[in-house]
Design a protein around this motif. Sequence first.
Motif, PDB file in Angstrom:
ATOM      1  N   LYS A 117      27.797  55.680  34.979  1.00 34.88           N
ATOM      2  CA  LYS A 117      28.761  55.128  35.909  1.00 34.88           C
ATOM      3  C   LYS A 117      28.859  56.076  37.110  1.00 34.88           C
ATOM      4  O   LYS A 117      28.885  57.294  36.932  1.00 34.88           O
ATOM      5  CB  LYS A 117      30.128  54.986  35.230  1.00 34.88           C
ATOM      6  N   ALA A 118      28.918  55.486  38.316  1.00 35.21           N
ATOM      7  CA  ALA A 118      28.902  56.301  39.528  1.00 35.21           C
ATOM      8  C   ALA A 118      29.662  55.621  40.652  1.00 35.21           C
ATOM      9  O   ALA A 118      30.059  54.458  40.531  1.00 35.21           O
ATOM     10  CB  ALA A 118      27.449  56.537  39.962  1.00 35.21           C
ATOM     11  N   ILE A 119      29.851  56.354  41.717  1.00 34.95           N
ATOM     12  CA  ILE A 119      30.371  55.792  42.968  1.00 34.95           C
ATOM     13  C   ILE A 119      29.269  55.959  44.010  1.00 34.95           C
ATOM     14  O   ILE A 119      28.552  56.951  44.014  1.00 34.95           O
ATOM     15  CB  ILE A 119      31.662  56.478  43.428  1.00 34.95           C
ATOM     16  N   ARG A 120      29.141  54.965  44.858  1.00 36.88           N
ATOM     17  CA  ARG A 120      28.138  54.988  45.940  1.00 36.88           C
ATOM     18  C   ARG A 120      28.890  54.801  47.248  1.00 36.88           C
ATOM     19  O   ARG A 120      29.853  54.042  47.325  1.00 36.88           O
ATOM     20  CB  ARG A 120      27.131  53.860  45.741  1.00 36.88           C
ATOM     21  N   LEU A 121      28.445  55.513  48.277  1.00 34.06           N
ATOM     22  CA  LEU A 121      29.047  55.349  49.600  1.00 34.06           C
ATOM     23  C   LEU A 121      28.798  53.934  50.089  1.00 34.06           C
ATOM     24  O   LEU A 121      27.681  53.413  49.974  1.00 34.06           O
ATOM     25  CB  LEU A 121      28.465  56.361  50.577  1.00 34.06           C
ATOM     26  N   LEU A 126      35.295  73.168  31.301  1.00 32.80           N
ATOM     27  CA  LEU A 126      34.386  73.218  32.446  1.00 32.80           C
ATOM     28  C   LEU A 126      33.131  74.017  32.101  1.00 32.80           C
ATOM     29  O   LEU A 126      32.022  73.613  32.453  1.00 32.80           O
ATOM     30  CB  LEU A 126      35.092  73.828  33.659  1.00 32.80           C
ATOM     31  N   ALA A 127      33.291  75.095  31.383  1.00 38.79           N
ATOM     32  CA  ALA A 127      32.146  75.936  31.012  1.00 38.79           C
ATOM     33  C   ALA A 127      31.131  75.185  30.151  1.00 38.79           C
ATOM     34  O   ALA A 127      29.938  75.496  30.179  1.00 38.79           O
ATOM     35  CB  ALA A 127      32.629  77.176  30.276  1.00 38.79           C
ATOM     36  N   ASN A 128      31.572  74.175  29.414  1.00 34.31           N
ATOM     37  CA  ASN A 128      30.684  73.417  28.530  1.00 34.31           C
ATOM     38  C   ASN A 128      30.339  72.030  29.072  1.00 34.31           C
ATOM     39  O   ASN A 128      29.745  71.222  28.366  1.00 34.31           O
ATOM     40  CB  ASN A 128      31.323  73.273  27.146  1.00 34.31           C
ATOM     41  N   HIS A 129      30.713  71.759  30.312  1.00 39.78           N
ATOM     42  CA  HIS A 129      30.457  70.444  30.905  1.00 39.78           C
ATOM     43  C   HIS A 129      28.951  70.257  31.072  1.00 39.78           C
ATOM     44  O   HIS A 129      28.244  71.162  31.496  1.00 39.78           O
ATOM     45  CB  HIS A 129      31.159  70.334  32.261  1.00 39.78           C
ATOM     46  N   THR A 130      28.465  69.072  30.741  1.00 37.24           N
ATOM     47  CA  THR A 130      27.020  68.808  30.776  1.00 37.24           C
ATOM     48  C   THR A 130      26.544  68.121  32.053  1.00 37.24           C
ATOM     49  O   THR A 130      25.350  67.853  32.185  1.00 37.24           O
ATOM     50  CB  THR A 130      26.621  67.930  29.567  1.00 37.24           C
ATOM     51  N   LYS A 131      27.466  67.852  32.986  1.00 31.78           N
ATOM     52  CA  LYS A 131      27.082  67.182  34.235  1.00 31.78           C
ATOM     53  C   LYS A 131      27.656  67.934  35.435  1.00 31.78           C
ATOM     54  O   LYS A 131      28.608  67.492  36.076  1.00 31.78           O
ATOM     55  CB  LYS A 131      27.547  65.731  34.210  1.00 31.78           C
ATOM     56  N   PRO A 132      27.068  69.071  35.776  1.00 28.28           N
ATOM     57  CA  PRO A 132      27.622  69.908  36.847  1.00 28.28           C
ATOM     58  C   PRO A 132      27.600  69.272  38.240  1.00 28.28           C
ATOM     59  O   PRO A 132      28.317  69.728  39.121  1.00 28.28           O
ATOM     60  CB  PRO A 132      26.763  71.167  36.805  1.00 28.28           C
ATOM     61  N   LYS A 133      26.818  68.221  38.444  1.00 27.24           N
ATOM     62  CA  LYS A 133      26.774  67.571  39.763  1.00 27.24           C
ATOM     63  C   LYS A 133      27.649  66.327  39.823  1.00 27.24           C
ATOM     64  O   LYS A 133      27.526  65.519  40.723  1.00 27.24           O
ATOM     65  CB  LYS A 133      25.323  67.216  40.103  1.00 27.24           C
ATOM     66  N   SER A 134      28.573  66.202  38.877  1.00 26.00           N
ATOM     67  CA  SER A 134      29.404  65.004  38.763  1.00 26.00           C
ATOM     68  C   SER A 134      30.725  65.112  39.524  1.00 26.00           C
ATOM     69  O   SER A 134      31.167  66.204  39.907  1.00 26.00           O
ATOM     70  CB  SER A 134      29.699  64.731  37.291  1.00 26.00           C
ATOM     71  N   LEU A 135      31.348  63.958  39.695  1.00 30.43           N
ATOM     72  CA  LEU A 135      32.679  63.890  40.297  1.00 30.43           C
ATOM     73  C   LEU A 135      33.686  64.669  39.455  1.00 30.43           C
ATOM     74  O   LEU A 135      34.551  65.361  39.992  1.00 30.43           O
ATOM     75  CB  LEU A 135      33.113  62.423  40.429  1.00 30.43           C
ATOM     76  N   ASP A 136      33.567  64.583  38.135  1.00 29.63           N
ATOM     77  CA  ASP A 136      34.492  65.300  37.265  1.00 29.63           C
ATOM     78  C   ASP A 136      34.444  66.806  37.530  1.00 29.63           C
ATOM     79  O   ASP A 136      35.487  67.447  37.667  1.00 29.63           O
ATOM     80  CB  ASP A 136      34.181  64.995  35.796  1.00 29.63           C
ATOM     81  N   VAL A 137      33.272  67.374  37.642  1.00 34.08           N
ATOM     82  CA  VAL A 137      33.145  68.811  37.909  1.00 34.08           C
ATOM     83  C   VAL A 137      33.624  69.135  39.325  1.00 34.08           C
ATOM     84  O   VAL A 137      34.307  70.139  39.543  1.00 34.08           O
ATOM     85  CB  VAL A 137      31.702  69.306  37.664  1.00 34.08           C
ATOM     86  N   TRP A 138      33.296  68.298  40.287  1.00 36.89           N
ATOM     87  CA  TRP A 138      33.766  68.522  41.658  1.00 36.89           C
ATOM     88  C   TRP A 138      35.287  68.593  41.686  1.00 36.89           C
ATOM     89  O   TRP A 138      35.868  69.492  42.310  1.00 36.89           O
ATOM     90  CB  TRP A 138      33.246  67.410  42.572  1.00 36.89           C
ATOM     91  N   LEU A 139      35.945  67.668  40.998  1.00 38.10           N
ATOM     92  CA  LEU A 139      37.404  67.669  40.965  1.00 38.10           C
ATOM     93  C   LEU A 139      37.949  68.897  40.239  1.00 38.10           C
ATOM     94  O   LEU A 139      38.897  69.531  40.700  1.00 38.10           O
ATOM     95  CB  LEU A 139      37.922  66.395  40.289  1.00 38.10           C
ATOM     96  N   THR A 176      29.127  51.656  40.729  1.00 41.55           N
ATOM     97  CA  THR A 176      27.747  51.307  40.415  1.00 41.55           C
ATOM     98  C   THR A 176      27.280  52.100  39.207  1.00 41.55           C
ATOM     99  O   THR A 176      28.043  52.879  38.637  1.00 41.55           O
ATOM    100  CB  THR A 176      26.849  51.593  41.648  1.00 41.55           C
ATOM    101  N   LYS A 177      26.058  51.907  38.833  1.00 48.32           N
ATOM    102  CA  LYS A 177      25.408  52.750  37.816  1.00 48.32           C
ATOM    103  C   LYS A 177      24.220  53.399  38.504  1.00 48.32           C
ATOM    104  O   LYS A 177      23.480  52.749  39.233  1.00 48.32           O
ATOM    105  CB  LYS A 177      24.940  51.911  36.636  1.00 48.32           C
ATOM    106  N   GLU A 178      24.053  54.683  38.288  1.00 46.87           N
ATOM    107  CA  GLU A 178      22.983  55.450  38.916  1.00 46.87           C
ATOM    108  C   GLU A 178      22.359  56.380  37.889  1.00 46.87           C
ATOM    109  O   GLU A 178      22.972  56.722  36.885  1.00 46.87           O
ATOM    110  CB  GLU A 178      23.523  56.283  40.086  1.00 46.87           C
ATOM    111  N   ARG A 179      21.163  56.821  38.169  1.00 46.52           N
ATOM    112  CA  ARG A 179      20.492  57.794  37.315  1.00 46.52           C
ATOM    113  C   ARG A 179      21.123  59.156  37.559  1.00 46.52           C
ATOM    114  O   ARG A 179      21.156  59.648  38.677  1.00 46.52           O
ATOM    115  CB  ARG A 179      19.000  57.818  37.636  1.00 46.52           C
ATOM    116  N   CYS A 180      21.641  59.764  36.520  1.00 50.03           N
ATOM    117  CA  CYS A 180      22.319  61.053  36.622  1.00 50.03           C
ATOM    118  C   CYS A 180      21.310  62.149  36.961  1.00 50.03           C
ATOM    119  O   CYS A 180      20.281  62.271  36.293  1.00 50.03           O
ATOM    120  CB  CYS A 180      23.014  61.384  35.301  1.00 50.03           C
ATOM    121  N   PRO A 181      21.590  62.963  37.989  1.00 52.17           N
ATOM    122  CA  PRO A 181      20.671  64.041  38.342  1.00 52.17           C
ATOM    123  C   PRO A 181      20.633  65.158  37.292  1.00 52.17           C
ATOM    124  O   PRO A 181      19.704  65.956  37.279  1.00 52.17           O
ATOM    125  CB  PRO A 181      21.217  64.566  39.667  1.00 52.17           C
TER     126      PRO A 181
END
Length: 97
Positions: free
Chosen positions: A92-96, A37-50, A80-85
């Motif tokens: 790869k992403a999920i959209r409401l 987690l400390a080295n994760h490169t996508k802190p706004k992702s579903l993976d980090v949220w989980l 879907t595919k979205e631009r990563c923030p």
Amino acid sequence: MIELRYTGLGFDEQELIDHIKASGKNFMVQGQRIKTLANHTKPKSLDVWLRNRFPKMQDTKLADNYVIDALVETGRFTATKERCPDSGKLCKAIRLA
């Protein structure tokens, strides 16, 4: 309830929906990474949220394709595919729904 494969853990998809809406977006990138987690490169992702929801699993990839498929099956999300923030790349992403 969405179950995480091989962990015996799960989460309510409404909590994820509320989190996504609170972020001001209508999507969240998957962000699955085999990193701590400390080295994760996508802190706004579903993976980090989980990982943040399940402290004992913080260094385990949790947002695998099984989770994405389970979310889509609820009818409340689309894959879907979205631009990563975080990276600016198309991911790869999920959209409401």
